[in-house]
Design a protein around this motif. Structure first.
Motif, PDB file in Angstrom:
ATOM      1  N   LEU A   1      14.471  44.544  39.770  1.00 24.32           N
ATOM      2  CA  LEU A   1      14.480  43.883  38.461  1.00 24.32           C
ATOM      3  C   LEU A   1      14.712  42.383  38.585  1.00 24.32           C
ATOM      4  O   LEU A   1      14.183  41.402  38.152  1.00 24.32           O
ATOM      5  N   GLU A   2      15.682  42.315  39.537  1.00 18.16           N
ATOM      6  CA  GLU A   2      16.297  40.912  39.875  1.00 18.16           C
ATOM      7  C   GLU A   2      15.098  39.767  40.291  1.00 18.16           C
ATOM      8  O   GLU A   2      15.053  38.938  40.152  1.00 18.16           O
ATOM      9  N   ALA A   3      14.452  40.526  41.205  1.00 16.66           N
ATOM     10  CA  ALA A   3      13.458  39.941  41.928  1.00 16.66           C
ATOM     11  C   ALA A   3      12.286  39.638  41.013  1.00 16.66           C
ATOM     12  O   ALA A   3      11.641  38.421  41.192  1.00 16.66           O
ATOM     13  N   SER A   4      12.020  40.512  40.069  1.00 10.52           N
ATOM     14  CA  SER A   4      10.920  40.081  39.094  1.00 10.52           C
ATOM     15  C   SER A   4      11.375  38.867  38.116  1.00 10.52           C
ATOM     16  O   SER A   4      10.690  38.128  37.715  1.00 10.52           O
ATOM     17  N   LEU A   5      12.553  38.783  37.772  1.00 12.06           N
ATOM     18  CA  LEU A   5      13.208  37.932  36.612  1.00 12.06           C
ATOM     19  C   LEU A   5      13.559  36.646  37.585  1.00 12.06           C
ATOM     20  O   LEU A   5      13.725  35.478  36.870  1.00 12.06           O
ATOM     21  N   GLY A   6      13.680  36.792  38.855  1.00  9.81           N
ATOM     22  CA  GLY A   6      14.244  35.412  39.600  1.00  9.81           C
ATOM     23  C   GLY A   6      15.465  35.010  39.581  1.00  9.81           C
ATOM     24  O   GLY A   6      15.912  33.996  39.677  1.00  9.81           O
ATOM     25  N   HIS A   7      16.360  36.049  39.138  1.00 11.05           N
ATOM     26  CA  HIS A   7      17.713  35.529  38.820  1.00 11.05           C
ATOM     27  C   HIS A   7      18.556  37.086  39.083  1.00 11.05           C
ATOM     28  O   HIS A   7      18.199  37.829  38.859  1.00 11.05           O
ATOM     29  N   GLU A   8      19.652  36.705  39.879  1.00  9.26           N
ATOM     30  CA  GLU A   8      20.673  37.595  40.067  1.00  9.26           C
ATOM     31  C   GLU A   8      21.281  38.036  38.653  1.00  9.26           C
ATOM     32  O   GLU A   8      21.560  37.077  37.701  1.00  9.26           O
ATOM     33  N   LEU A   9      21.390  39.274  38.449  1.00  6.43           N
ATOM     34  CA  LEU A   9      21.907  39.742  36.995  1.00  6.43           C
ATOM     35  C   LEU A   9      23.459  40.039  37.277  1.00  6.43           C
ATOM     36  O   LEU A   9      24.286  40.110  36.285  1.00  6.43           O
ATOM     37  N   PHE A  10      24.058  40.578  38.274  1.00  8.90           N
ATOM     38  CA  PHE A  10      25.292  41.130  38.621  1.00  8.90           C
ATOM     39  C   PHE A  10      26.036  39.975  39.579  1.00  8.90           C
ATOM     40  O   PHE A  10      25.232  39.691  40.606  1.00  8.90           O
ATOM     41  N   GLU A  11      27.312  40.002  39.489  1.00  7.64           N
ATOM     42  CA  GLU A  11      28.288  39.701  40.691  1.00  7.64           C
ATOM     43  C   GLU A  11      29.228  40.506  40.682  1.00  7.64           C
ATOM     44  O   GLU A  11      29.862  41.069  39.793  1.00  7.64           O
ATOM     45  N   ARG A  12      29.674  40.818  42.081  1.00  7.33           N
ATOM     46  CA  ARG A  12      30.584  41.820  42.299  1.00  7.33           C
ATOM     47  C   ARG A  12      32.123  40.980  42.173  1.00  7.33           C
ATOM     48  O   ARG A  12      32.419  39.756  42.815  1.00  7.33           O
ATOM     49  N   LYS A  13      33.042  41.587  41.461  1.00  5.44           N
ATOM     50  CA  LYS A  13      34.367  41.446  41.486  1.00  5.44           C
ATOM     51  C   LYS A  13      35.166  42.628  41.911  1.00  5.44           C
ATOM     52  O   LYS A  13      35.425  43.577  40.761  1.00  5.44           O
TER      53      LYS A  13
END
Length: 295
Positions: free
Chosen positions: A39-51
C-alpha cells in the motif's frame, strides 16, 4: 491499491502494532507487513513510523486513515450514497480553547456549516491538550485567544483571524453618565482570571487610573462571564461578541467601551506537507478584502 489493503492498514492504525493487528485479522505478521508495504508503495509515502514497540501514523498515514474511514463509511451505506450527489465528504478537525467565545467559533466556521460535502468535527479543551493533538495531526487547527510559546524548533503557525473591542457589559440598570474612572471605582466588576491576557491588560488600565476595583467574581470561561453579567453580579469585562444575543435583545447593554484593550482571536496550525484545503478557505474568509475582523 484496493479495499483489502485499506482494511488491513486501518486495522494496524487502530491497534498501533503489527502483531496485535495480525492476531485480530488471523494473518501472519509477515504477510500483514507485506500488504502494508504494498500500500505504501502504491501511494508513494510511508504511512507509519516506529516509536518503541508501536507504529505511529505519519502525516501521510493520518490523511490515508481519514480517507479510509470515509471510504468504509460510504461502503456501509451504499444505497444512501446512490441517492446523494456522489461528492466525497471532507472532514475538518477543529480544536477550540474551552473558554473561547462560542459566538466567535461559529462565526469562523460559518462558511462551512451546512455544506453537504463537509463534516466539521469540534473539540474543546485546554491549550496544552489541543496543541498536543495538533502536533500529532489529530487536529487541523486550534482556535484560541492565547498565543502559544514559540521557539526556533516549534512547528506552530499563528494566524490572527479576528480582533474585538473589550467593553464593560451589564444590565440596563447600570447605565449612567459616569466616566471610566468612576465606573471602575464605583461598580462591582466581573473579570477574567489573572492568567489571561485580557485580565493583565485590565489590571494595567486600573493601575493607570489609580483605582483598586471591587471584584465581585472572576471566571476563566467566557460563557460563565456572560452568565454572571446576566445575573447582574457586576459589570463584566468582555468583548461584546460574547453577549451579542443579550445586547440585541436588550437584556444586557454595553455600558462603556474600554479604550486600548482588544481581544485577539488566533488560529494555530502546524507546518504540514499536506495542509487541509478546507482550512485555507476559512483563513481566507476570516481575512476579508476590507481587512475587517470576523463579526
Amino acid at each position: 491499491m484496493n479495499l483489502h489493503h485499506l482494511r488491513l492498514f486501518r486495522a494496524v492504525a487502530v491497534d498501533g502494532t503489527l502483531s496485535g493487528a495480525a492476531r485480530r485479522l488471523n494473518l501472519s505478521q509477515s504477510a500483514l507487513s507485506t500488504q502494508i508495504k504494498a500500500l505504501e508503495a502504491s501511494l508513494g509515502h510511508e504511512l507509519f513510523e516506529r516509536k518503541g514497540r508501536s507504529l505511529v501514523l505519519t502525516e501521510a498515514g493520518r490523511i490515508a486513515l481519514d480517507h479510509a474511514d470515509a471510504i468504509f463509511r460510504t461502503a456501509d451505506d451504499l444505497a444512501a450514497v446512490m441517492r446523494e450527489t456522489g461528492a466525497a465528504r471532507r472532514a475538518l478537525r477543529v480544536g477550540a480553547l474551552a473558554t473561547l467565545s462560542r459566538n466567535f467559533q461559529i462565526g469562523f466556521l460559518r462558511p462551512l456549516l451546512g455544506r453537504r460535502d463537509v463534516e466539521v468535527i469540534l473539540r474543546s479543551g485546554s491549550q496544552a491538550e489541543l496543541l498536543r493533538e495538533l502536533d500529532s495531526l489529530a487536529l487541523d487547527v486550534v482556535l484560541t485567544n492565547l498565543a502559544p510559546p514559540r521557539a526556533a524548533d516549534t512547528p506552530w503557525l499563528v494566524h490572527q483571524i479576528g480582533e474585538q473591542p473589550v467593553s464593560l457589559i451589564g444590565t440596563p440598570a447600570r447605565i449612567g453618565t459616569r466616566d471610566m474612572r468612576e465606573l471602575l471605582r464605583d461598580e462591582a466588576l466581573v473579570l477574567p482570571t489573572k492568567d489571561s491576557a485580557l485580565r493583565a491588560a485590565f489590571d494595567a488600565l486600573a493601575a493607570r487610573y489609580g483605582v483598586t476595583p471591587h471584584i465581585a467574581a472572576e471566571a476563566d470561561d467566557m460563557a460563565m462571564l456572560r452568565l454572571l453579567a446576566r445575573e447582574d453580579a457586576g459589570l463584566a469585562v468582555i468583548p461584546p461578541i460574547v453577549v451579542r444575543d443579550e445586547i440585541t435583545s436588550g437584556l444586557l447593554v454595553e455600558v462603556a467601551q474600554i479604550d486600548g484593550i482588544r481581544e485577539h482571536f488566533l488560529a494555530v496550525t502546524r507546518e504540514r506537507r499536506f495542509p487541509n484545503p478546507l482550512l485555507a478557505d476559512l483563513l481566507a474568509a476570516a481575512r476579508n478584502p476590507a481587512g475587517d475582523s470576523i463579526p
